[in-house]
Scaffold this motif. Structure first.
Motif, PDB file in Angstrom:
ATOM      1  N   ARG A 185     -69.404  20.642  36.815  1.00 23.01           N
ATOM      2  CA  ARG A 185     -70.316  20.046  37.800  1.00 23.01           C
ATOM      3  C   ARG A 185     -69.891  20.351  39.228  1.00 23.01           C
ATOM      4  NH1 ARG A 185     -70.065  17.728  33.201  1.00 23.01           N
ATOM      5  NH2 ARG A 185     -71.856  16.657  32.243  1.00 23.01           N
ATOM      6  N   ASP A 186     -68.886  21.208  39.365  1.00 20.15           N
ATOM      7  CA  ASP A 186     -68.370  21.600  40.675  1.00 20.15           C
ATOM      8  C   ASP A 186     -68.015  20.377  41.525  1.00 20.15           C
ATOM      9  OD1 ASP A 186     -67.543  23.508  42.520  1.00 20.15           O
ATOM     10  OD2 ASP A 186     -69.457  23.463  43.590  1.00 20.15           O
ATOM     11  N   ILE A 187     -67.399  19.389  40.871  1.00 21.47           N
ATOM     12  CA  ILE A 187     -66.933  18.191  41.573  1.00 21.47           C
ATOM     13  C   ILE A 187     -65.559  18.486  42.146  1.00 21.47           C
ATOM     14  CG2 ILE A 187     -66.267  15.772  41.289  1.00 21.47           C
ATOM     15  CD1 ILE A 187     -68.366  15.581  39.056  1.00 21.47           C
ATOM     16  N   LYS A 188     -65.389  18.307  43.430  1.00 22.10           N
ATOM     17  CA  LYS A 188     -64.164  18.715  44.124  1.00 22.10           C
ATOM     18  C   LYS A 188     -63.088  17.633  44.029  1.00 22.10           C
ATOM     19  CE  LYS A 188     -66.259  22.461  45.611  1.00 22.10           C
ATOM     20  NZ  LYS A 188     -65.967  23.781  45.053  1.00 22.10           N
ATOM     21  N   LEU A 189     -62.722  17.319  42.809  1.00 22.23           N
ATOM     22  CA  LEU A 189     -61.662  16.354  42.548  1.00 22.23           C
ATOM     23  C   LEU A 189     -60.663  16.974  41.584  1.00 22.23           C
ATOM     24  CD1 LEU A 189     -63.715  13.047  42.018  1.00 22.23           C
ATOM     25  CD2 LEU A 189     -62.447  13.720  44.072  1.00 22.23           C
ATOM     26  N   TRP A 190     -59.389  16.636  41.773  1.00 17.81           N
ATOM     27  CA  TRP A 190     -58.322  17.041  40.863  1.00 17.81           C
ATOM     28  C   TRP A 190     -57.790  15.804  40.150  1.00 17.81           C
ATOM     29  CZ3 TRP A 190     -54.535  21.095  43.448  1.00 17.81           C
ATOM     30  CH2 TRP A 190     -55.281  22.235  43.813  1.00 17.81           C
ATOM     31  N   LEU A 191     -57.347  15.996  38.920  1.00 19.15           N
ATOM     32  CA  LEU A 191     -56.704  14.915  38.184  1.00 19.15           C
ATOM     33  C   LEU A 191     -55.247  15.267  37.938  1.00 19.15           C
ATOM     34  CD1 LEU A 191     -57.634  15.060  34.404  1.00 19.15           C
ATOM     35  CD2 LEU A 191     -58.492  16.766  35.987  1.00 19.15           C
ATOM     36  N   ASP A 192     -54.491  14.299  37.521  1.00 22.59           N
ATOM     37  CA  ASP A 192     -53.100  14.515  37.134  1.00 22.59           C
ATOM     38  C   ASP A 192     -53.047  14.623  35.619  1.00 22.59           C
ATOM     39  OD1 ASP A 192     -50.100  14.314  37.989  1.00 22.59           O
ATOM     40  OD2 ASP A 192     -50.324  13.000  36.248  1.00 22.59           O
ATOM     41  N   VAL A 193     -52.258  15.573  35.108  1.00 28.52           N
ATOM     42  CA  VAL A 193     -52.224  15.806  33.663  1.00 28.52           C
ATOM     43  C   VAL A 193     -50.781  15.882  33.170  1.00 28.52           C
ATOM     44  CG1 VAL A 193     -54.411  17.062  33.701  1.00 28.52           C
ATOM     45  CG2 VAL A 193     -52.272  18.342  33.875  1.00 28.52           C
ATOM     46  N   PRO A 194     -50.561  15.475  31.920  1.00 25.22           N
ATOM     47  CA  PRO A 194     -49.263  15.730  31.281  1.00 25.22           C
ATOM     48  C   PRO A 194     -49.298  17.105  30.633  1.00 25.22           C
ATOM     49  CG  PRO A 194     -50.639  14.490  29.798  1.00 25.22           C
ATOM     50  CD  PRO A 194     -51.477  14.762  31.029  1.00 25.22           C
ATOM     51  N   LEU A 210     -46.218  10.927  32.069  1.00 22.40           N
ATOM     52  CA  LEU A 210     -45.973  11.508  33.389  1.00 22.40           C
ATOM     53  C   LEU A 210     -46.799  12.760  33.588  1.00 22.40           C
ATOM     54  CD1 LEU A 210     -42.086  11.302  33.470  1.00 22.40           C
ATOM     55  CD2 LEU A 210     -43.711   9.673  34.425  1.00 22.40           C
ATOM     56  N   GLY A 211     -47.137  13.022  34.860  1.00 14.88           N
ATOM     57  CA  GLY A 211     -47.753  14.271  35.249  1.00 14.88           C
ATOM     58  C   GLY A 211     -46.901  14.983  36.270  1.00 14.88           C
ATOM     59  N   TYR A 212     -47.512  15.889  37.043  1.00 13.93           N
ATOM     60  CA  TYR A 212     -46.742  16.784  37.903  1.00 13.93           C
ATOM     61  C   TYR A 212     -47.277  16.857  39.336  1.00 13.93           C
ATOM     62  CZ  TYR A 212     -45.098  18.059  33.303  1.00 13.93           C
ATOM     63  OH  TYR A 212     -44.569  17.996  32.037  1.00 13.93           O
ATOM     64  N   THR A 213     -48.369  16.155  39.621  1.00 12.79           N
ATOM     65  CA  THR A 213     -48.961  16.207  40.952  1.00 12.79           C
ATOM     66  C   THR A 213     -48.410  15.071  41.807  1.00 12.79           C
ATOM     67  OG1 THR A 213     -50.840  14.738  40.518  1.00 12.79           O
ATOM     68  CG2 THR A 213     -51.064  17.044  39.835  1.00 12.79           C
ATOM     69  N   ASP A 214     -49.060  14.828  42.947  1.00 10.13           N
ATOM     70  CA  ASP A 214     -48.665  13.693  43.776  1.00 10.13           C
ATOM     71  C   ASP A 214     -49.179  12.371  43.210  1.00 10.13           C
ATOM     72  OD1 ASP A 214     -51.271  14.377  44.290  1.00 10.13           O
ATOM     73  OD2 ASP A 214     -51.108  14.351  46.468  1.00 10.13           O
ATOM     74  N   SER A 385     -58.007  30.669  36.743  1.00  8.69           N
ATOM     75  CA  SER A 385     -57.224  31.908  36.762  1.00  8.69           C
ATOM     76  C   SER A 385     -55.898  31.740  37.492  1.00  8.69           C
ATOM     77  CB  SER A 385     -58.045  33.033  37.420  1.00  8.69           C
ATOM     78  OG  SER A 385     -58.284  32.743  38.786  1.00  8.69           O
ATOM     79  N   LEU A 386     -55.498  30.484  37.733  1.00 10.78           N
ATOM     80  CA  LEU A 386     -54.203  30.255  38.365  1.00 10.78           C
ATOM     81  C   LEU A 386     -53.095  30.861  37.517  1.00 10.78           C
ATOM     82  CD1 LEU A 386     -55.098  28.474  40.731  1.00 10.78           C
ATOM     83  CD2 LEU A 386     -53.446  26.778  40.004  1.00 10.78           C
ATOM     84  N   GLY A 387     -52.001  31.219  38.171  1.00 10.61           N
ATOM     85  CA  GLY A 387     -50.937  31.992  37.524  1.00 10.61           C
ATOM     86  C   GLY A 387     -50.111  31.218  36.521  1.00 10.61           C
ATOM     87  N   ARG A 388     -48.854  30.956  36.859  1.00  8.21           N
ATOM     88  CA  ARG A 388     -47.875  30.407  35.925  1.00  8.21           C
ATOM     89  C   ARG A 388     -48.272  29.021  35.437  1.00  8.21           C
ATOM     90  NH1 ARG A 388     -42.600  29.684  38.743  1.00  8.21           N
ATOM     91  NH2 ARG A 388     -43.970  28.476  40.084  1.00  8.21           N
ATOM     92  N   SER A 389     -47.771  28.676  34.261  1.00 10.68           N
ATOM     93  CA  SER A 389     -48.040  27.350  33.710  1.00 10.68           C
ATOM     94  C   SER A 389     -47.612  26.228  34.655  1.00 10.68           C
ATOM     95  CB  SER A 389     -47.350  27.193  32.357  1.00 10.68           C
ATOM     96  OG  SER A 389     -47.505  25.886  31.858  1.00 10.68           O
ATOM     97  N   PRO A 390     -46.410  26.292  35.287  1.00  9.96           N
ATOM     98  CA  PRO A 390     -46.054  25.211  36.215  1.00  9.96           C
ATOM     99  C   PRO A 390     -47.046  25.077  37.372  1.00  9.96           C
ATOM    100  CG  PRO A 390     -44.118  26.501  35.658  1.00  9.96           C
ATOM    101  CD  PRO A 390     -45.288  27.245  35.117  1.00  9.96           C
ATOM    102  N   ASP A 391     -47.552  26.210  37.882  1.00  8.92           N
ATOM    103  CA  ASP A 391     -48.527  26.157  38.966  1.00  8.92           C
ATOM    104  C   ASP A 391     -49.787  25.442  38.508  1.00  8.92           C
ATOM    105  OD1 ASP A 391     -46.567  27.820  39.919  1.00  8.92           O
ATOM    106  OD2 ASP A 391     -47.946  29.331  40.718  1.00  8.92           O
ATOM    107  N   ARG A 392     -50.169  25.686  37.290  1.00  2.00           N
ATOM    108  CA  ARG A 392     -51.389  25.064  36.753  1.00  2.00           C
ATOM    109  C   ARG A 392     -51.192  23.561  36.569  1.00  2.00           C
ATOM    110  NH1 ARG A 392     -54.977  28.646  34.569  1.00  2.00           N
ATOM    111  NH2 ARG A 392     -55.630  27.236  32.901  1.00  2.00           N
ATOM    112  N   LEU A 393     -50.048  23.168  36.030  1.00  2.00           N
ATOM    113  CA  LEU A 393     -49.799  21.745  35.812  1.00  2.00           C
ATOM    114  C   LEU A 393     -49.761  20.977  37.132  1.00  2.00           C
ATOM    115  CD1 LEU A 393     -47.097  21.892  32.999  1.00  2.00           C
ATOM    116  CD2 LEU A 393     -49.439  21.041  32.788  1.00  2.00           C
ATOM    117  N   MET A 394     -49.141  21.572  38.168  1.00  2.34           N
ATOM    118  CA  MET A 394     -49.058  20.869  39.449  1.00  2.34           C
ATOM    119  C   MET A 394     -50.385  20.876  40.198  1.00  2.34           C
ATOM    120  SD  MET A 394     -45.162  21.689  40.806  1.00  2.34           S
ATOM    121  CE  MET A 394     -45.308  23.480  40.802  1.00  2.34           C
ATOM    122  N   ALA A 395     -51.368  21.629  39.669  1.00  2.91           N
ATOM    123  CA  ALA A 395     -52.733  21.574  40.181  1.00  2.91           C
ATOM    124  C   ALA A 395     -53.633  20.734  39.282  1.00  2.91           C
ATOM    125  CB  ALA A 395     -53.305  22.983  40.305  1.00  2.91           C
TER     126      ALA A 395
END
Length: 544
Positions: A185-194, A210-214, A385-395
């Motif tokens: 839906r192109d909603i400009k929100l991010w969630l935190d994920v384990p 636990l997740g990895y974002t703020d 298409s984000l790169g490494r797994s850690p980059d994806r989790l922190m997003a």
């Protein structure tokens, strides 16, 4: 212990629907006075619920079928296999708690009906939904013959408010499903994920996942619950207690105490709805790694991070992992490796770059020779298409994660490098007593004031001797850390009593308070007895 072994039985079906394939349908018996029935023949190795005869159990399943539809009542060995903890050290041993049945309601009214039926029969049930809970007990309870209350059919995303950055979900909604909902839906929100992300948002949050974002300490971002209490009544917390509330997911408190966490890691109610705060998509996101080459360098690494975290320069759940990664049990004792501190920055591009430069300067001053890596992402994002797994989790992008056979013991620590190093040495000494070694595992800096470590031990499917040694070792970890004034925040089901025993101040007053609440809220003791060491009165007396 009573085990089911029965022949022909009759179950009434709702609206003449066929019975679940959890039973073997043999013939139909149309009795106009009593409705449609199905005769079945089954020989089961699953136990009966405590205190029930086979006849009682047949009646119980029939009532569950009337409440939720017989196709959503499961009692065969084949179907119940999915409700056992296949990665438990107790799996397929005489000590394994095996379920007797499972029932899957579709809405809160059906949850109420199931809970009221359980009260009439005084049978224990254990709640699970869409996740696997690998390493922490899976979907299985701690009492033999427990009925699983499976909430995976309650999978609606009830509301997403982009302007105020929140969602209202049911327990069957996974992190993947909410992520896809936002992206489609192109909603400009991010969630935190384990990691992994196919689990329940509600289930993981109320177990202090636990997740990895703020927003990595996700329980701090829940806002409002709907709960079915052990007597079958529905309650809403916070502002949700006002009929037609306009601020249920905006404000977490009401008049009086905030009680949402009474339903986290406890057995006081079934959470059927929960609000969760999300974060607006940032204009820039910088994913970074800080790497050291020696295990003992965890001390300056944590001590360097602490003022940066307290000062708000680093504000995500900054996690330390072993680096380079070596599978547990394959480490070189002379040099088991160093650490990778993964941090993230969210905000304006110039600001996140400036923060990262400041962080690098701080680590270089404390640990010359530290290695750094970073990836900058800016809007418009192509998140998939984000790169490494850690980059994806922190997003906040969910992953499939890992399903290794492990059992977990996770504990709280002072935010202090020496405390982390002392813990590694303590657990290594305890592990040596069982022929194993311990070189440290993931440390999560959840908030500017809190750090936890998630420690695990490998299991070997089918190797009872090895797995029993693992159990003894983890119980040794629990006692050894408790003697040093350190306590767990989450453990697997086989160790729940051992973990609760460490909180012994003033003759275990905390546990006795939990038990007093349990006896008032759940006098029949039906809801998840024994969860985190909280037992109802009649089971406490039987265990004494």
């Amino acid at each position: 212990m009573a085990w089911r072994r029965y022949g022909r039985r009759k179950f009434p079906t709702r609206n003449s629907k066929p019975l679940s394939p959890s039973c073997l349908a043999i013939t139909h018996d149309n009795d106009t006075r009593r409705g449609a029935f199905i005769q079945i023949t089954e020989v089961s190795l699953m136990p009966l619920p405590p205190g029930l005869t086979e006849s009682d159990f047949s009646d119980l399943l029939a009532e569950f079928g009337q409440a939720v539809g017989s196709e959503y009542v499961y009692s065969s060995d084949e179907h119940l296999q999915g409700y056992r903890d296949g990665v438990s050290p107790l799996y397929q041993t005489d000590q394994e708690p095996v379920p007797s049945a499972a029932v899957a309601p579709a809405n809160v009214e059906e949850v109420q009906a199931v809970v009221r039926i359980a009260n009439r029969y005084r049978i224990p049930f254990w709640v699970n939904s869409t996740g696997k809970n690998f390493g922490y007990g899976g979907p299985a309870g701690v009492v033999n013959g427990t009925v699983n209350l499976d909430l995976k059919r309650m999978n609606r995303i009830l509301q997403v408010n982009e302007a105020n950055a929140y969602a209202l979900v049911e327990p069957g909604v996974s992190f993947f499903e909410l992520y896809r909902y936002l992206r489609e839906r192109d909603i400009k929100l991010w969630l935190d994920v384990p990691s992994p992300g196919w689990g329940s948002i509600i289930g993981n949050t109320i177990e202090y996942g636990l997740g990895y974002t703020d927003q990595g300490q996700r329980v701090n971002f829940l806002c409002g619950m709907e709960v079915v209490l052990p007597n079958g009544e529905v309650m809403r917390t916070g502002q949700g207690a006002i009929p037609g509330s306009q601020s249920w997911q905006h404000y977490r408190r009401s008049i009086g105490p905030r009680i949402d966490e009474l339903f986290c890691q406890t057995n006081y109610g079934v959470v059927t709805k929960m609000g969760i705060w999300l974060r607006p998509e940032p204009p820039a996101y910088l994913a970074c790694s800080i790497m050291t080459d020696r295990n003992e360098k965890i001390i300056p690494m944590i001590d360097t991070m602490r003022p940066l975290r307290l000062g708000g320069i680093i504000n995500n759940n900054a996690t330390l992992y072993r680096y380079p990664f070596v599978q547990e049990g394959e480490e070189n004792p002379d040099n088991p490796g160093g650490w990778n501190n993964r941090v993230a920055f969210y905000g304006l591009k110039g600001v996140v770059r400036q923060h990262w430069e400041h962080v690098q300067d701080a680590y270089n001053d404390a640990m010359p020779g530290t290695t750094f890596a970073s990836n900058l992402y800016t809007t418009p994002y192509d998140l998939d298409s984000l790169g490494r797994s850690p980059d994806r989790l922190m997003a906040g992008i969910p992953s499939l994660g890992s399903s290794l056979h492990k059992t977990y013991f996770s504990m709280a620590l002072p935010f202090d490098g020496q405390a982390a190093w002392d813990l590694i040495l303590l657990l290594d000494e305890a592990s040596k007593r069982h022929g194993r070694r311990y070189f440290g595992m993931a440390h999560h800096v959840e908030t500017p004031h809190e750090m936890v470590t998630t420690s695990s031990a490998l299991l070997r499917p089918g190797d009872d001797e090895y797995n029993q040694t693992t159990m003894r070792m983890i119980k040794d970890w629990i006692v050894s850390t408790g003697e040093q004034g350190l306590g767990p925040y989450r453990v697997s089901t086989p160790y729940m009593d051992d973990a609760m025993a460490q909180f012994s101040f003033n003759n275990h007053r905390l546990l006795r308070f939990y038990e007093e609440l349990k006896d008032v809220i759940d006098p029949n003791g039906i809801m998840a007895p024994g969860k985190n060491g909280i037992w109802p009165r009649h089971m406490r007396e039987n265990r004494a």
